[in-house]
Design a protein around this motif. Sequence first.
Motif, PDB file in Angstrom:
ATOM      1  N   ALA A 127      -2.552   1.285  11.973  1.00  0.00           N
ATOM      2  CA  ALA A 127      -1.687   1.748  10.888  1.00  0.00           C
ATOM      3  C   ALA A 127      -0.674   2.742  11.436  1.00  0.00           C
ATOM      4  O   ALA A 127      -0.270   3.672  10.744  1.00  0.00           O
ATOM      5  N   ASP A 128      -0.252   2.538  12.682  1.00  0.00           N
ATOM      6  CA  ASP A 128       0.647   3.479  13.354  1.00  0.00           C
ATOM      7  C   ASP A 128       2.117   3.105  13.091  1.00  0.00           C
ATOM      8  O   ASP A 128       2.611   2.112  13.634  1.00  0.00           O
ATOM      9  N   GLY A 169      -9.780   4.829   6.963  1.00  0.00           N
ATOM     10  CA  GLY A 169      -8.338   4.664   7.228  1.00  0.00           C
ATOM     11  C   GLY A 169      -8.015   4.749   8.704  1.00  0.00           C
ATOM     12  O   GLY A 169      -6.847   4.793   9.093  1.00  0.00           O
ATOM     13  N   GLU A 170      -9.035   4.792   9.554  1.00  0.00           N
ATOM     14  CA  GLU A 170      -8.761   4.866  10.997  1.00  0.00           C
ATOM     15  C   GLU A 170      -8.773   3.462  11.589  1.00  0.00           C
ATOM     16  O   GLU A 170      -9.829   2.887  11.830  1.00  0.00           O
ATOM     17  N   MET A 171      -7.588   2.957  11.804  1.00  0.00           N
ATOM     18  CA  MET A 171      -7.444   1.573  12.281  1.00  0.00           C
ATOM     19  C   MET A 171      -6.706   1.614  13.613  1.00  0.00           C
ATOM     20  O   MET A 171      -5.550   2.013  13.667  1.00  0.00           O
ATOM     21  N   SER A 172      -7.387   1.220  14.666  1.00  0.00           N
ATOM     22  CA  SER A 172      -6.749   1.357  15.970  1.00  0.00           C
ATOM     23  C   SER A 172      -6.109   0.046  16.419  1.00  0.00           C
ATOM     24  O   SER A 172      -5.047   0.023  17.020  1.00  0.00           O
ATOM     25  N   GLU A 173      -6.746  -1.071  16.096  1.00  0.00           N
ATOM     26  CA  GLU A 173      -6.203  -2.359  16.552  1.00  0.00           C
ATOM     27  C   GLU A 173      -5.597  -3.096  15.364  1.00  0.00           C
ATOM     28  O   GLU A 173      -5.534  -2.566  14.263  1.00  0.00           O
ATOM     29  N   LEU A 185      -1.512   3.912   3.526  1.00  0.00           N
ATOM     30  CA  LEU A 185      -1.265   3.663   4.949  1.00  0.00           C
ATOM     31  C   LEU A 185      -0.127   2.668   5.131  1.00  0.00           C
ATOM     32  O   LEU A 185       0.646   2.742   6.081  1.00  0.00           O
ATOM     33  N   LEU A 186      -0.019   1.732   4.207  1.00  0.00           N
ATOM     34  CA  LEU A 186       0.943   0.644   4.364  1.00  0.00           C
ATOM     35  C   LEU A 186       2.401   1.121   4.259  1.00  0.00           C
ATOM     36  O   LEU A 186       3.248   0.758   5.072  1.00  0.00           O
ATOM     37  N   LEU A 187       2.680   1.949   3.232  1.00  0.00           N
ATOM     38  CA  LEU A 187       4.088   2.251   2.956  1.00  0.00           C
ATOM     39  C   LEU A 187       4.799   2.968   4.101  1.00  0.00           C
ATOM     40  O   LEU A 187       5.937   2.609   4.444  1.00  0.00           O
TER      41      LEU A 187
END
Length: 437
Positions: A127-128, A169-173, A185-187
Amino acid sequence: MADLSVAFVGKKLRSPIGVASHAVLNEGLSGTEKETEQLKAYSDLGVGFVHTPFICPEEEHPKDAPPGWKFQGIRSREPFMMEGLLVATEARRIMCRLNAGLNMIENLKENLPDDVAVIANMIGPGADPDGWAEHCKSAEEAGADIIEMNVSCPLPASEAKAVQEYSTGEMSEAAGSLLGDSLQLLLPVVKAVVEECSIPVGVKLTPETGFPRIIGFAEGIRNAGAKFISGINAPITVSPPDIYKNGQGKWPGMTTNPICAALGPWDRFLLYRNLGTISLFVPEIELAGIGGLVEPEHVVEAMMLGARVCEFSSGILWKGTDIIKESLEFLETYMDRQGYNSIEEIIGKGVKYIVPVEQVDWRQEDFIATVDDRLCTRCGRCANNICKARTLEENPLRIVIDSRYCIGCGLCQAICPEHAVSIVEQKHPVIGISVDE
Ligand SMILES: Cc1cc2nc3c(=O)[nH]c(=O)nc-3n(C[C@H](O)[C@H](O)[C@H](O)COP(=O)(O)O)c2cc1C
Ligand code: SF4
Ligand code: SF4
């Protein structure tokens, strides 16, 4: 001859029918020659756009997860027949590697006509926002006409880490639908990509975001500057256990039963929910219809609910290129016969009829079921406890409808295998029917 061209996010396309991301050749992992050739072959048939398979930021294929996936077709007996396809795999086994994807975009841009858009289906890092922006910019620099943000791939959500990643909400890949179903997280990610790219950016929704939450998502995506929303990616499901093998899985060569994705006809009504309600509540954003479209008529239905373009995915797996040929031919004939001169006249045609349920024109008392005795085989299905208005009488064997109880609801019409039932206005006299006066 009907004009099939259509404007989509400011680009003129020669037809509204195109090919969704469906990386079945699995070529993008290393090279993309065959897959690119396949997309060119679709273009030769007259599609207005093609998608790349989902392109990830990593160059190397993970050694511990060799390419591969499993499919399963689910069929019921009549009257339901084919229900759909299931697919199970890990996203990282099949994601298109960055260089292979960018080469594919370059190759397609060199070889496809100008009025066939190359849409880059991009899956960024977790989600970066900055990582996503840089990733999508690379597709623009390779020549893509349009960016489609894949924040809806069901595969990451079928992995063990999904529940925790979604809740923290911690999504690395690659996060797929875990990101696409998390508005906060999306916007920022959408905003960052839109700011970085000069070409139109759109977001492919996940069906995991149900109604009415999709309305807030559509508004947020539009306000973040995206130009379009693509109908739906595939939902997550669990396939039916094998009841003759103690509940084990039914997958080819496997006994386990993975959490998996559901593709094909059963997705169509989730797509229509999104198209119809987003058209109604957030009319300012353009829509692409993808999900469950497997017949030529479905393209027109989706367009009437607001889709400017429509895509085939598992329809192509079943029917091959025939589905494209048939649909383009159907569209031309349909438009000529129905008096439509342009695709524009079809788009959104059905939206004004969509109403909240208490606003429908019920007129329940005016309608009644009738049975065409010539078609009715007296199978009794419609009298089998579904409704007190219907009786299967003997001597003579026939269906009799008691008009005191019939409310014209249409259930018997829906289930009659012979199409022998009509729902008609009471005031019209009807021939060849059995109504108990
Ligand atoms: C083999 C296969 C590969 C797919 N790969 C992608 C992909 O790379 N990116 C994407 O956004 N969707 C991908 N999808 C999802 C499809 O684009 C589409 O959203 C989904 O199949 C639902 O449409 P359908 O019901 O018409 O099959 C894939 C689907 C299939 C069957
Ligand atoms: S379901 Fe159709 S065919 Fe069967 S008895 Fe009813 S009307 Fe006749
Ligand atoms: S229309 Fe509805 S109420 Fe009338 S006979 Fe059929 S199932 Fe019964």
